[in-house]
Design a protein around this motif. Sequence first.
Motif, PDB file in Angstrom:
ATOM      1  N   LEU A 126       3.545 -23.465  14.106  1.00  0.00           N
ATOM      2  CA  LEU A 126       2.595 -22.461  13.647  1.00  0.00           C
ATOM      3  C   LEU A 126       3.369 -21.283  13.081  1.00  0.00           C
ATOM      4  O   LEU A 126       4.453 -20.953  13.568  1.00  0.00           O
ATOM      5  CB  LEU A 126       1.712 -21.977  14.800  1.00  0.00           C
ATOM      6  CG  LEU A 126       0.726 -22.987  15.378  1.00  0.00           C
ATOM      7  CD1 LEU A 126       0.119 -22.454  16.668  1.00  0.00           C
ATOM      8  CD2 LEU A 126      -0.377 -23.322  14.373  1.00  0.00           C
ATOM      9  N   GLU A 127       2.792 -20.645  12.076  1.00  0.00           N
ATOM     10  CA  GLU A 127       3.418 -19.468  11.473  1.00  0.00           C
ATOM     11  C   GLU A 127       2.783 -18.196  12.011  1.00  0.00           C
ATOM     12  O   GLU A 127       1.650 -18.208  12.510  1.00  0.00           O
ATOM     13  CB  GLU A 127       3.254 -19.506   9.954  1.00  0.00           C
ATOM     14  CG  GLU A 127       3.965 -20.669   9.286  1.00  0.00           C
ATOM     15  CD  GLU A 127       3.655 -20.762   7.810  1.00  0.00           C
ATOM     16  OE1 GLU A 127       4.519 -21.225   7.056  1.00  0.00           O
ATOM     17  OE2 GLU A 127       2.527 -20.389   7.410  1.00  0.00           O
ATOM     18  N   VAL A 128       3.514 -17.116  11.903  1.00  0.00           N
ATOM     19  CA  VAL A 128       2.962 -15.791  12.166  1.00  0.00           C
ATOM     20  C   VAL A 128       3.267 -14.940  10.940  1.00  0.00           C
ATOM     21  O   VAL A 128       4.339 -15.047  10.346  1.00  0.00           O
ATOM     22  CB  VAL A 128       3.530 -15.165  13.455  1.00  0.00           C
ATOM     23  CG1 VAL A 128       5.029 -14.956  13.359  1.00  0.00           C
ATOM     24  CG2 VAL A 128       2.834 -13.842  13.773  1.00  0.00           C
ATOM     25  N   ALA A 129       2.298 -14.138  10.527  1.00  0.00           N
ATOM     26  CA  ALA A 129       2.439 -13.372   9.289  1.00  0.00           C
ATOM     27  C   ALA A 129       1.763 -12.018   9.446  1.00  0.00           C
ATOM     28  O   ALA A 129       1.027 -11.769  10.404  1.00  0.00           O
ATOM     29  CB  ALA A 129       1.816 -14.139   8.122  1.00  0.00           C
ATOM     30  N   VAL A 130       2.030 -11.143   8.489  1.00  0.00           N
ATOM     31  CA  VAL A 130       1.306  -9.872   8.420  1.00  0.00           C
ATOM     32  C   VAL A 130       0.556  -9.821   7.101  1.00  0.00           C
ATOM     33  O   VAL A 130       0.987 -10.411   6.099  1.00  0.00           O
ATOM     34  CB  VAL A 130       2.248  -8.646   8.539  1.00  0.00           C
ATOM     35  CG1 VAL A 130       2.887  -8.612   9.915  1.00  0.00           C
ATOM     36  CG2 VAL A 130       3.313  -8.638   7.449  1.00  0.00           C
ATOM     37  N   THR A 131      -0.580  -9.141   7.107  1.00  0.00           N
ATOM     38  CA  THR A 131      -1.363  -8.972   5.892  1.00  0.00           C
ATOM     39  C   THR A 131      -1.889  -7.545   5.836  1.00  0.00           C
ATOM     40  O   THR A 131      -1.917  -6.841   6.850  1.00  0.00           O
ATOM     41  CB  THR A 131      -2.515  -9.992   5.818  1.00  0.00           C
ATOM     42  OG1 THR A 131      -3.131  -9.922   4.530  1.00  0.00           O
ATOM     43  CG2 THR A 131      -3.563  -9.735   6.886  1.00  0.00           C
ATOM     44  N   TYR A 132      -2.313  -7.135   4.653  1.00  0.00           N
ATOM     45  CA  TYR A 132      -2.741  -5.751   4.431  1.00  0.00           C
ATOM     46  C   TYR A 132      -3.543  -5.693   3.137  1.00  0.00           C
ATOM     47  O   TYR A 132      -3.564  -6.653   2.352  1.00  0.00           O
ATOM     48  CB  TYR A 132      -1.523  -4.827   4.319  1.00  0.00           C
ATOM     49  CG  TYR A 132      -0.605  -5.200   3.171  1.00  0.00           C
ATOM     50  CD1 TYR A 132      -0.694  -4.549   1.938  1.00  0.00           C
ATOM     51  CD2 TYR A 132       0.335  -6.227   3.292  1.00  0.00           C
ATOM     52  CE1 TYR A 132       0.116  -4.905   0.875  1.00  0.00           C
ATOM     53  CE2 TYR A 132       1.155  -6.593   2.240  1.00  0.00           C
ATOM     54  CZ  TYR A 132       1.046  -5.928   1.030  1.00  0.00           C
ATOM     55  OH  TYR A 132       1.845  -6.295  -0.024  1.00  0.00           O
ATOM     56  N   ARG A 133      -4.213  -4.576   2.911  1.00  0.00           N
ATOM     57  CA  ARG A 133      -4.904  -4.357   1.644  1.00  0.00           C
ATOM     58  C   ARG A 133      -3.975  -3.635   0.678  1.00  0.00           C
ATOM     59  O   ARG A 133      -3.502  -2.533   0.977  1.00  0.00           O
ATOM     60  CB  ARG A 133      -6.178  -3.536   1.857  1.00  0.00           C
ATOM     61  CG  ARG A 133      -7.336  -4.341   2.404  1.00  0.00           C
ATOM     62  CD  ARG A 133      -8.624  -3.545   2.414  1.00  0.00           C
ATOM     63  NE  ARG A 133      -9.040  -3.132   1.076  1.00  0.00           N
ATOM     64  CZ  ARG A 133     -10.307  -3.114   0.653  1.00  0.00           C
ATOM     65  NH1 ARG A 133     -11.271  -3.516   1.465  1.00  0.00           N
ATOM     66  NH2 ARG A 133     -10.610  -2.710  -0.551  1.00  0.00           N
ATOM     67  N   PRO A 134      -3.688  -4.204  -0.480  1.00  0.00           N
ATOM     68  CA  PRO A 134      -2.788  -3.541  -1.428  1.00  0.00           C
ATOM     69  C   PRO A 134      -3.303  -2.197  -1.917  1.00  0.00           C
ATOM     70  O   PRO A 134      -2.512  -1.343  -2.327  1.00  0.00           O
ATOM     71  CB  PRO A 134      -2.700  -4.544  -2.595  1.00  0.00           C
ATOM     72  CG  PRO A 134      -3.110  -5.846  -2.018  1.00  0.00           C
ATOM     73  CD  PRO A 134      -4.108  -5.533  -0.950  1.00  0.00           C
ATOM     74  N   ASP A 135      -4.634  -1.990  -1.878  1.00  0.00           N
ATOM     75  CA  ASP A 135      -5.176  -0.716  -2.353  1.00  0.00           C
ATOM     76  C   ASP A 135      -5.298   0.311  -1.240  1.00  0.00           C
ATOM     77  O   ASP A 135      -5.874   1.385  -1.443  1.00  0.00           O
ATOM     78  CB  ASP A 135      -6.543  -0.933  -3.008  1.00  0.00           C
ATOM     79  CG  ASP A 135      -7.546  -1.631  -2.100  1.00  0.00           C
ATOM     80  OD1 ASP A 135      -7.149  -2.104  -1.019  1.00  0.00           O
ATOM     81  OD2 ASP A 135      -8.740  -1.723  -2.483  1.00  0.00           O
ATOM     82  N   ASN A 136      -4.743   0.018  -0.079  1.00  0.00           N
ATOM     83  CA  ASN A 136      -4.747   0.982   1.024  1.00  0.00           C
ATOM     84  C   ASN A 136      -3.851   2.164   0.645  1.00  0.00           C
ATOM     85  O   ASN A 136      -2.658   1.987   0.396  1.00  0.00           O
ATOM     86  CB  ASN A 136      -4.233   0.306   2.293  1.00  0.00           C
ATOM     87  CG  ASN A 136      -4.307   1.194   3.523  1.00  0.00           C
ATOM     88  OD1 ASN A 136      -4.294   2.419   3.429  1.00  0.00           O
ATOM     89  ND2 ASN A 136      -4.365   0.571   4.689  1.00  0.00           N
ATOM     90  N   PRO A 137      -4.375   3.397   0.607  1.00  0.00           N
ATOM     91  CA  PRO A 137      -3.585   4.542   0.135  1.00  0.00           C
ATOM     92  C   PRO A 137      -2.680   5.168   1.195  1.00  0.00           C
ATOM     93  O   PRO A 137      -1.957   6.120   0.883  1.00  0.00           O
ATOM     94  CB  PRO A 137      -4.676   5.541  -0.285  1.00  0.00           C
ATOM     95  CG  PRO A 137      -5.804   5.259   0.659  1.00  0.00           C
ATOM     96  CD  PRO A 137      -5.783   3.775   0.892  1.00  0.00           C
ATOM     97  N   ASN A 138      -2.665   4.655   2.406  1.00  0.00           N
ATOM     98  CA  ASN A 138      -1.860   5.252   3.471  1.00  0.00           C
ATOM     99  C   ASN A 138      -0.382   5.210   3.091  1.00  0.00           C
ATOM    100  O   ASN A 138       0.207   4.133   2.949  1.00  0.00           O
ATOM    101  CB  ASN A 138      -2.080   4.491   4.781  1.00  0.00           C
ATOM    102  CG  ASN A 138      -1.368   5.137   5.959  1.00  0.00           C
ATOM    103  OD1 ASN A 138      -0.636   6.109   5.809  1.00  0.00           O
ATOM    104  ND2 ASN A 138      -1.572   4.578   7.138  1.00  0.00           N
TER     105      ASN A 138
END
Length: 299
Positions: A268-280
């Motif tokens: 099994l893999e583990v990954a991170v994801t996010y919103r590219p338009d997140n302005p933080n």
Amino acid sequence: MNLQRARYLIALSDHGSFTRAAANVHVAQSALSQQIKVLERELGVPLVDRRGPQFTFTDAGRVAVREARFLLGCADRAVERIRLAARGVDGELRIAYTRSWAGGAVGDLVSTYRKLYPGVEVVVHRGTSAQTVDLVRTGAVDIAVVRPPLDDDDRELPLIVLDTEPILVAVPVDHPFGDRTTLELGDLVDIPVVFWPEANAPGMYSRTLEQLWPDSTPNIVRFEADDEQVLHAVSDGVGIAPIPQGRARMLRIPGIHLCEIAGVQPTLEVAVTYRPDNPNPALAPFVALAERERSSTTA
């Protein structure tokens, strides 16, 4: 979409009624309905189907609700960052861990980030992969730690795979497999299995079944809420269970014996994801570190 209309749209979604939504945001029902119509004119698409005894959201309306939540989340974070800056803190990064993983490469990555950016306050949440993806999609968190693959609705989110680990099989110590170090895939056919619900992490669920039961259907006799409860059920003799190696060794439930799969090990893999338009602004350095970590592990 301004913030006020975003709040009205979210209230309408949360309460399922113009009357209850208007009461929640402390305006007249007619005023709320008028503002939703103004928003529809601004966007040029219908958001609400008002035909019938009860309204429903159109496809565009459902997306608008999701984006409204993200918009308000960004606004709330902006206020928080301003207040944090007044206290001498450089910002905040919200991370949601999937319950099945919080260590290894991901834990090292977060530790490195904390050391490099000590002024950023790292706030940690925890949930299933489905929950963490929902949190990042709506803007409630900046980073979600997940088990790929993601659902089709979330495929637009970037995915940075950071680690891979074997799937082990947990068996009761007094099970016929209790003295085995390895199992063949054929050994798992028709054996009672304890598992967690598919809704927790649909991609991980499917990938586990595809690898351990490629030519059959597992004999699932009980569903438990999470890995810990699954292992307790195994310890009680209910059945066997697939379990990620790191999670199994972290929990250390008494009465459990762990077996590997012979031959090509399922993983099994583990990954991170996010919103590219997140302005933080605290997000970009974390993403850069994650990309660097991915490059180093695949080199």
